[in-house]
Design an enzyme around this catalytic site. Structure first.
Site, PDB file in Angstrom:
ATOM      1  N   ARG A 298      22.155   4.593  -7.965  1.00 32.72           N
ATOM      2  CA  ARG A 298      22.473   4.058  -6.774  1.00 32.72           C
ATOM      3  C   ARG A 298      23.937   3.359  -6.773  1.00 32.72           C
ATOM      4  O   ARG A 298      24.577   3.093  -5.732  1.00 32.72           O
ATOM      5  CB  ARG A 298      21.342   3.259  -6.330  1.00 32.72           C
ATOM      6  CG  ARG A 298      20.032   3.859  -6.100  1.00 32.72           C
ATOM      7  CD  ARG A 298      19.991   4.790  -5.003  1.00 32.72           C
ATOM      8  NE  ARG A 298      18.662   5.343  -5.050  1.00 32.72           N
ATOM      9  CZ  ARG A 298      18.205   6.684  -5.216  1.00 32.72           C
ATOM     10  NH1 ARG A 298      19.053   7.631  -5.486  1.00 32.72           N
ATOM     11  NH2 ARG A 298      17.070   6.845  -4.842  1.00 32.72           N
TER      12      ARG A 298
ATOM     13  N   LYS B 163      19.542   2.634  -1.660  1.00 31.96           N
ATOM     14  CA  LYS B 163      18.642   3.343  -1.310  1.00 31.96           C
ATOM     15  C   LYS B 163      17.325   3.135  -2.101  1.00 31.96           C
ATOM     16  O   LYS B 163      17.281   3.404  -3.473  1.00 31.96           O
ATOM     17  CB  LYS B 163      18.842   4.771  -1.129  1.00 31.96           C
ATOM     18  CG  LYS B 163      17.404   5.781  -0.710  1.00 31.96           C
ATOM     19  CD  LYS B 163      17.868   7.231  -0.856  1.00 31.96           C
ATOM     20  CE  LYS B 163      16.758   7.960  -0.433  1.00 31.96           C
ATOM     21  NZ  LYS B 163      16.786   9.287  -0.727  1.00 31.96           N
TER      22      LYS B 163
END
Length: 129
Positions: A65, A104
């Site tokens: 991420r 996310k």
């Protein structure tokens, strides 16, 4: 790992310059970005047509991420990794990223840019990006 990522970035620039000479100017657009996070992982060997070593866990997902919110030719590290770098006496390598990044499944994260060899000498030679 921080130094390894920095060396990979420099090696990539070297390889891209060689490819550009051989394959043409469009090749010079190839770039890398890095995301580093520190924490527990599970490791294993996956068997199949080709055996491969694999890492699993939240630490790997967080690193992915962080990489996906990075910028080309930059190494981005999590606050956990930044703290380990500070504990190793290398806090000067860190530049806090302005604001937070939205990752996310993680929410808002504070991250840092890792700048090890920007305009510094290594083994007597000037290194710059």
């Amino acid at each position: 790992m921080a130094r390894f990522a920095d060396e990979c970035l420099h090696k990539m620039h070297h390889v891209v310059r060689k490819l550009e000479v051989r394959l043409g100017p469009g090749t010079g657009d190839l770039r890398m970005r890095f995301g580093l996070h520190s924490g527990p992982v599970t490791a294993g060997v996956l068997r199949g047509e080709k055996s491969r070593f694999q890492l699993f866990g939240d630490t790997v997902n967080t690193a992915a991420r962080i990489e996906s919110t990075g910028e080309r030719d930059k190494i981005q590290v999590s606050s956990e990794t930044a703290e380990l770098i500070r504990q190793a006496g290398r806090g000067a390598w860190l530049v806090r990223r302005k604001g937070t990044v939205s990752a996310k499944g993680k929410g808002e994260l504070t991250t840092y840019w890792l700048e090890i060899s920007t305009n510094k000498k290594r083994d007597g030679q000037q290194i710059s990006r």
